[in-house]
Design a protein around this motif. Structure first.
Motif, mmCIF file in Angstrom:
data_model
loop_
_atom_site.group_PDB
_atom_site.id
_atom_site.type_symbol
_atom_site.label_atom_id
_atom_site.label_comp_id
_atom_site.label_asym_id
_atom_site.label_seq_id
_atom_site.Cartn_x
_atom_site.Cartn_y
_atom_site.Cartn_z
ATOM 1 N N TRP A 253 -18.039 67.670 70.726
ATOM 2 C CA TRP A 253 -17.053 67.819 71.794
ATOM 3 C C TRP A 253 -16.395 69.193 71.746
ATOM 4 C CZ3 TRP A 253 -11.502 67.511 70.769
ATOM 5 C CH2 TRP A 253 -10.739 67.633 71.927
ATOM 6 N N ASP A 258 -22.402 70.399 77.724
ATOM 7 C CA ASP A 258 -22.428 70.205 79.177
ATOM 8 C C ASP A 258 -23.856 69.856 79.588
ATOM 9 O OD1 ASP A 258 -21.679 70.099 81.802
ATOM 10 O OD2 ASP A 258 -21.848 72.256 82.133
ATOM 11 N N SER A 262 -22.134 63.464 84.328
ATOM 12 C CA SER A 262 -20.952 62.626 84.479
ATOM 13 C C SER A 262 -20.206 62.593 83.158
ATOM 14 C CB SER A 262 -21.339 61.208 84.908
ATOM 15 O OG SER A 262 -22.097 60.565 83.902
ATOM 16 N N VAL A 263 -18.943 62.230 83.212
ATOM 17 C CA VAL A 263 -18.129 62.193 81.997
ATOM 18 C C VAL A 263 -18.664 61.136 81.027
ATOM 19 C CG1 VAL A 263 -15.825 61.764 81.069
ATOM 20 C CG2 VAL A 263 -16.095 63.008 83.236
ATOM 21 N N GLU A 266 -21.848 62.279 79.465
ATOM 22 C CA GLU A 266 -21.650 63.348 78.490
ATOM 23 C C GLU A 266 -21.177 62.797 77.150
ATOM 24 O OE1 GLU A 266 -22.277 67.022 77.247
ATOM 25 O OE2 GLU A 266 -22.608 66.371 79.307
ATOM 26 N N TRP A 267 -20.309 61.789 77.170
ATOM 27 C CA TRP A 267 -19.859 61.192 75.912
ATOM 28 C C TRP A 267 -20.979 60.387 75.254
ATOM 29 C CZ3 TRP A 267 -16.158 62.562 72.875
ATOM 30 C CH2 TRP A 267 -15.036 63.211 73.387
#
Length: 421
Positions: A253, A258, A262-263, A266-267
């Protein structure tokens, strides 16, 4: 100035696609065999561990595949170039969703890649870009599947052999299948990255061989150290994984990954990177990463040393007397050889790539062969014909090949940071 050129689909790509699906099926079949053996012998704990690894790996891979499918549907170039539809049966979203829920999305991608590759290579039909696009996605999914299942299962099988002090045929088959899967992933992933290089910096098969050796020689001692630690303190291996995994996820993180669109995606990617880092180095950020690599290997070397010292202190001297010292020496030698091969790769085979943020008139064109520019052809200016390029793998290639790169600007006294893809 050199640019990354589009790689045409060839018989080698078709061969890799076929071998890839065969490797996947053999690995999956060995997992089912191992789980069945444990269940029939009444060893329900090991049965559920193996099943859990299979389910976890499959769910993670299907999630990545589904995220990418939804993103690809939004690309006009993708739909225009794939006249037969997208990856799954003429863009039928509901059918694709059902396939992913049934854990068949990854297998369907394999079948789709082989079908498209056969049409392009054997029948000489159009769609070469689409076939290459599919193979690049499969390469990344194999990487994820390997570290979510094959590497943990290899550790588990070695641990079971050490814990029970005996080995059965099914365990040797599982170890062989997991090792083959890891080895194939390493070669396939590196080959996929090489296809994004400019012609001036193309790498031969020798570079893939060295890349394969240093990865395998570093992963093997790591897996063995984890298995040895688990054989004496099995109750602490989960805490060890969670602690290091959390550290690695936070580090990913902090590096500002990138990769997904989408969020949530990405996680998911950062969590997967944390799992990969638990076993092996994987570059996720652009720019010169020598410092990050040194930090990682220093951390992993220290951690591995602690694991081995713990095993040595808690082991049974009678059962391990015949192999303990020899095993430690061999693990040390193998690990040092892995670091040596990695150094050799970056010194002799890894091209030093640089990407100036702006093409200035005064920038010299006669650059040395070892220093060439890398550009993602998917973001070329409008004067060039658009290419159906896999942005995800192009991003990883830019990260990987800028790792030891030289970044230049028109002012020779200053270093310019590379721009993001």
């Amino acid at each position: 100035m050199e640019r990354a050129t589009f790689s045409k689909y060839s018989w080698v790509d078709f061969f890799f696609s076929v071998i890839g699906v065969c490797t996947f099926l053999v690995d999956w079949g060995s997992d089912v065999w191992v789980a069945t053996e444990f269940y029939c012998r009444g060893e329900l704990f090991w049965f559920w561990v193996v099943v859990g690894l299979m389910v976890l790996s499959s769910v993670v891979v299907q999630m990545f595949s589904w995220f990418w499918f939804k993103y690809d549907r939004q690309l006009q170039m993708f739909s225009a170039r794939t006249e037969g539809g997208t990856v799954f049966f003429r863009d039928q979203v509901k059918l694709s969703c059902v396939l992913h829920v049934l854990q068949l999305g990854f297998l369907c991608r394999h079948i789709s890649a082989i079908r498209q590759g056969f049409r392009v290579w054997w029948r000489k039909e159009e769609g070469s870009e689409y076939a290459v696009y599919l193979t690049h996605d499969l390469s990344m999914l194999r990487l994820i599947e390997t570290f979510c299942e094959s590497a943990p299962q290899l550790t588990l099988m070695i641990y079971v052999m050490l814990h029970t002090n005996k080995a059965r045929t099914v365990q040797f088959v599982s170890i062989a299948a997991s090792t083959t899967s890891i080895a194939w992933m390493v070669v396939d992933y590196h080959r996929s990255l090489r296809s994004f290089l400019p012609d001036k910096a193309k790498q031969g098969w020798c570079s893939s061989l060295i890349y394969f050796l240093w990865n395998l020689l570093l992963i093997a001692p790591r897996v063995m150290a984890l298995a040895l630690f688990a054989s004496v303190l099995s109750g602490y291996i989960a805490a060890h994984f969670l602690m290091l995994g959390l550290i690695f996820v936070l580090w990913a993180w902090r590096q500002g990954t990138d990769f997904m669109d989408s969020v949530g995606g990405e996680w998911l990617y950062r969590a997967t990177v944390g799992l990969i880092w638990y076993f092996s180095w994987f570059n996720v950020a652009e720019g010169q990463t020598r410092g990050r690599s040194i930090i990682y290997h220093s951390f992993i070397t220290t951690d591995g040393g602690i694991l081995l010292v713990t095993w040595w202190c808690y082991r049974d001297p009678v059962q391990t007397e015949s192999y303990a010292l020899t095993l430690l020496i061999n693990l040390l030698v193998i690990y040092l050889l892995g670091l040596l091969f990695k150094t050799l790769y970056y010194c002799c085979f890894h091209p030093k790539l640089w990407r100036p943020p702006v093409r200035e008139p005064g920038l010299p064109d006669d650059l040395p062969d070892a220093e060439v520019s890398f550009r993602d052809v998917s973001i070329q200016d409008g004067t060039l014909s658009p290419q159906l390029l896999n942005k995800r793998m192009a991003c990883h290639a830019a990260h990987f090949y800028s790792e030891q790169g030289v970044i230049r600007n028109t002012d020779s006294t200053n270093r310019a940071e590379p721009s993001n893809l």
